[in-house]
Design a protein around this motif. Structure first.
Motif, mmCIF file in Angstrom:
data_model
loop_
_atom_site.group_PDB
_atom_site.id
_atom_site.type_symbol
_atom_site.label_atom_id
_atom_site.label_comp_id
_atom_site.label_asym_id
_atom_site.label_seq_id
_atom_site.Cartn_x
_atom_site.Cartn_y
_atom_site.Cartn_z
ATOM 1 N N UNK A 93 32.936 -58.383 -34.926
ATOM 2 C CA UNK A 93 33.556 -59.464 -34.169
ATOM 3 C C UNK A 93 32.877 -60.797 -34.468
ATOM 4 N N UNK A 94 31.577 -60.776 -34.641
ATOM 5 C CA UNK A 94 30.843 -62.018 -34.926
ATOM 6 C C UNK A 94 31.235 -62.609 -36.273
ATOM 7 N N UNK A 98 37.845 -67.295 -35.906
ATOM 8 C CA UNK A 98 38.320 -67.552 -34.549
ATOM 9 C C UNK A 98 39.804 -67.260 -34.402
ATOM 10 N N UNK A 99 40.575 -67.518 -35.439
ATOM 11 C CA UNK A 99 42.028 -67.395 -35.324
ATOM 12 C C UNK A 99 42.558 -66.062 -35.838
ATOM 13 N N UNK A 100 41.786 -65.030 -35.572
ATOM 14 C CA UNK A 100 42.237 -63.648 -35.670
ATOM 15 C C UNK A 100 42.489 -63.215 -34.229
ATOM 16 N N UNK A 101 43.752 -62.983 -33.879
ATOM 17 C CA UNK A 101 44.108 -62.773 -32.479
ATOM 18 C C UNK A 101 44.324 -61.305 -32.116
ATOM 19 N N UNK A 103 43.557 -57.509 -31.188
ATOM 20 C CA UNK A 103 42.670 -56.440 -30.719
ATOM 21 C C UNK A 103 41.213 -56.867 -30.616
ATOM 22 N N UNK A 104 40.977 -58.070 -30.125
ATOM 23 C CA UNK A 104 39.630 -58.583 -29.899
ATOM 24 C C UNK A 104 39.546 -59.011 -28.438
ATOM 25 N N UNK A 105 38.518 -58.590 -27.710
ATOM 26 C CA UNK A 105 38.405 -58.982 -26.298
ATOM 27 C C UNK A 105 38.494 -60.498 -26.119
ATOM 28 N N UNK A 106 39.321 -60.926 -25.175
ATOM 29 C CA UNK A 106 39.482 -62.348 -24.904
ATOM 30 C C UNK A 106 40.535 -63.022 -25.750
ATOM 31 N N UNK A 107 41.117 -62.273 -26.666
ATOM 32 C CA UNK A 107 42.190 -62.838 -27.492
ATOM 33 C C UNK A 107 43.448 -61.989 -27.323
ATOM 34 N N UNK A 108 44.433 -62.202 -28.157
ATOM 35 C CA UNK A 108 45.682 -61.462 -28.039
ATOM 36 C C UNK A 108 46.866 -62.364 -28.299
#
Length: 382
Positions: A93-94, A98-101, A103-108
């Motif tokens: 994740x690190x 940023x603009x991969x939306x 299946x990442x917590x806080x995104x979608x």
């Protein structure tokens, strides 16, 4: 939480609790819980000594938003999927842009909507200038993922041998060798052959429906993200799973980037962009992304999604607008999902229309929910 020889028992228990959140009261989960501690301790022992084996999958067909196969792993195997992702997700994740939306917590989807909408306003200087967008997606993405390429990518930042063993085991496992069909064979035949895992070539394809498949697909496409941002220097770039959107003032640059991205993923990832789903247009004509349409000064839900909502309501009305427990669970949850999406956009009038049309359903849901909390038979003000 992890050791050199395998996960700690705490890690296995935490993975179980994470897994249970999404599968509460499923048959497989309830069977596993009958002798919970023994099952988790035994699973921990197998993960540490290398004797863990993947169990049977269940395959079925879903038709919304489009027809596709889903391959659900056994609950015990889902716990292992959480063990893997909990162990390695943070280190990836690190690295993700940023603009991969996906299946990442806080995104979608809603995060992607807000970000792309912000890109559109920025590049057009609040809709006062012309700009273009290019939308593309990968052809037959999940069935085209190459197992060996994926393993090489996943192991770049994994030094623990036990995690490497599990990654290889999950990626290389062929669920077609041990599965049961929950849907009819006729339903499976409705799935286009090139989109069916049943017909995927050996060494390719991930089963849709597993946590690891979502995570590994994201990791796979991160190669394209890094290329677009750091080699092509695309400032306004976003991706949700296999859907990509890029904005620029010059359409020729977008066409050039498309060809370069296609060539890159062909050589690097053994996949390619779908030639019939390449869409280039002015930004103010509307960007269709993550189920929403972004236009100057307004954003709204895609018409196909609204049509599905209307179909759900009409089907409920044709049955006589019942409010039994099964209907309350099915219809109200579905409509609440649509209402939640409409809250993200300019959808007040549509939300109002839906709520007025199914008012009795929501009133009955509130009444049952209140009785559940306060006790049946008591007078409750709603």
């Amino acid at each position: 939480m992890m050791t050199d020889d395998g996960p700690t028992i705490e890690a296995v228990f935490n993975a179980y609790f994470d897994c249970r959140k999404a599968k509460r009261n499923s048959i497989n989960q309830l069977r596993f819980e009958i002798d919970l501690e023994t099952n988790l301790v035994e699973l921990h022992r197998q993960l540490c000594n290398g004797s863990y084996k993947i169990g049977r999958s269940v395959a079925f067909i879903v038709t919304h938003p489009k027809i596709r196969e889903v391959w659900a792993a056994d609950f015990r195997d889902r716990v292992v999927h959480h063990v893997i992702c909990n162990a390695i997700s943070d280190r990836y994740y690190r690295r993700f842009i940023r603009d991969n939306y996906a299946c990442i917590p806080g995104r979608g989807t809603h995060d992607g909507l807000r970000r792309i909408s912000g890109f559109a306003r920025s590049i057009t200087q609040n809709w006062t200038k012309s700009a273009y967008f290019l939308k593309a997606d990968v052809a037959n993405f999940f069935n085209s993922i190459d197992h060996q390429i994926l393993i090489d990518l996943a192991e770049r930042r994994v030094t623990e041998e036990w995690i490497r063993v599990l990654i290889r085991q999950v990626v290389l496992h062929d669920p077609r060798t041990n599965f049961s069909m929950r849907s009819s064979r006729a339903s499976f035949e409705r799935v286009p052959r090139h989109k069916s895992l049943l017909h995927a070539p050996l060494g390719k394809g991930l089963p849709i429906g597993n946590l690891t498949s979502q995570f590994f697909a994201n990791l796979y496409m991160d190669e394209l993200d890094q290329y677009a941002k750091h080699v092509l220097k695309a400032r306004y770039y976003g991706r949700y799973v296999d859907d990509v959107v890029i904005l620029d003032e010059d359409p020729d640059i977008l066409n050039m980037w498309y060809e370069q991205m296609d060539e890159f993923i062909k050589s690097k990832l053994a996949i390619h962009l779908h030639p019939n789903k390449r869409h280039l247009n002015l930004v103010d004509r509307g960007i269709d992304f993550t189920g929403f349409i972004i236009k100057p000064g307004r954003t709204y839900l895609r018409q196909t999604s609204l049509s599905k909502c209307q179909q759900k309501i009409r089907s409920w009305e044709r049955k006589g607008s019942p409010v039994d427990n099964e209907t309350l669970k099915d219809v109200s949850q579905s409509l609440n999902s649509y209402l939640g999406m409409l809250r993200q956009v300019d959808g007040y009038n549509v939300r109002k229309s839906i709520c007025q049309r199914v008012g009795s359903l929501f009133l009955q849901t509130d009444a049952k929910y209140t009785k559940t909390r306060c006790g049946a038979g008591k007078a409750v003000k709603v």
